[in-house]
Design an enzyme around this catalytic site. Structure first.
Site: not given
Ligand SMILES: *Cc1c(COP(=O)(O)O)cnc(C)c1O
Length: 370
Positions: A35, A136, A265, A313
């Protein structure tokens, strides 16, 4: 001839880290979590590096969030199963799931209902997500029998895998780790009747027993990219993981700073004595965290140093007091080989996940494939 900031992506390191996940997983199969553009490392680059089934080092499947990216994987010829971690958002996406053999995660009763009532040309495997305390996504025990009955009777369903996601596999502040969530999982009626997918990187490394059992799948993400899910437990190198992304640049200016002078800054850093500082071509528009305070570690010509003052930046300032030969053109590593992203993240009050995902598109990628 271009600005010297670079992200070097080490694909042999990705494959090495995948091998470590494979060893911990035992007989469980592995979803490679890609992802968010493979945590900033490049979706197709990483998926292709782990998709060659001839090497014996290929992912069993790829898991992500974004439907359009799942379609990109299919268009690139990726044949493995693809898991959509939030499933479909609207029923009109489901024909694409069927056409491209995508596995949805179903996490509410309404979503389950919309899946089973869709008119699909073929059956699909589905994941049913159970809420065991993350609170969640996922079904509660009271909703679960209804969802399961809908799926078991549906002509759209090829197979059912049960999944949950741990909130404290890395322990965080919870002393009990997984125990409360495993206890809640056991309260779902007969959860052992279907394959399970429980473990993220932290659970895979720290609680490999959560992968045991036939037909089960783990879902490692961050460890594949070479960071530790819980650096306070074991660092990435202690776990045998190698960094995949190295963010580097160069000094583009060097200047003396007299005692009492300020840098950047709002003058967040004031020199206590006469010193030399360097200006690095890398800033928050490249993905370096603006909230990194003075003292965040960097490597200058391979030597450890620290940031000074506000991150701008396009630039950040570093201490050259102990590096008298550093000049414009001297290489700087922001994180990666020689400087774990976990250390930079800890100094900046964040996690390496966020550093990687924030890598900006203006940073050129140098891909190392062998
Ligand atoms: C992102 C995610 C993972 C991977 O988690 P890591 O901590 O990066 O290993 C596994 N399961 C779900 C549902 C996720 O959203």
């Amino acid at each position: 001839m271009s600005r010297p900031v670079r992200a070097h992506i080490d694909l042999p390191a990705l494959r090495h880290n995948f091998g470590i996940a494979r060893r911990h997983a035992g007989t469980a199969r592995l979803w490679t979590v890609v992802k968010a553009n493979a945590y900033g490392h490049g979706l197709l680059r990483c998926a292709e590096a782990l998709s060659d089934t001839a090497t014996g080092n290929a992912a069993d499947g790829f898991a992500l969030i974004e439907l359009e990216n799942a379609l990109k994987l299919r268009a690139a010829g990726i044949r493995q199963p693809i898991l959509l971690l939030e499933g479909h958002y609207h029923a009109d996406e489901l024909p694409l799931f069927a056409e491209h053999r995508l596995t949805p995660v179903l996490h509410t009763l309404a979503q389950t209902h919309s899946f089973v009532t869709a008119s699909l040309p073929n059956r699909l495997p589905v994941y049913l997500k159970l809420n065991t305390g993350m609170n969640r996504l996922g079904l509660d025990p009271a909703e679960y029998p209804t969802a399961l009955r809908l799926l078991e009777r549906s002509a759209n369903v090829a197979s059912i895998t049960l999944m949950t996601h741990f909130s404290d596999a890395d322990y965080g502040h919870a002393v009990n780790g997984l125990a409360p969530q495993l206890a809640r999982l056991a309260r779902f009626p007969n959860p052992a009747a279907h394959p399970l997918s429980l473990a993220n990187s932290a659970a895979l490394l720290r609680h490999p027993e959560t992968c045991a059992g036939t037909g089960n799948w783990a879902r490692p993400g961050i460890m594949l990219y070479g960071s530790a899910p819980d650096p306070e437990w074991h660092s990435a190198s202690e776990l045998g993981l190698r960094p995949v992304m190295t963010l580097s640049s160069e000094l583009i200016a060097v200047r003396p700073l007299a005692a009492g002078e300020r840098v950047g800054y709002n003058g967040h850093f004031t020199a206590e004595q006469d010193m030399r500082i360097g200006i690095v071509a890398c800033g928050y528009a490249d993905g370096y965290p603006r909230h990194a305070p003075t003292g965040t570690p960097v490597l200058v010509a391979g030597q450890r140093s620290r940031t000074l003052g506000r991150i701008s930046m396009d630039k950040l300032c570093v201490d050259l007091s102990h590096l008298p030969t550093a000049t414009p053109g001297t290489p700087v590593t922001l994180w990666g080989a020689g400087l774990p992203a976990d250390e930079v993240a800890q100094a900046a009050g964040t996690v390496s996940y966020e550093l990687f995902c924030a890598l900006a598109t203006r940073v050129p990628i140098i891909e190392q494939s062998t």
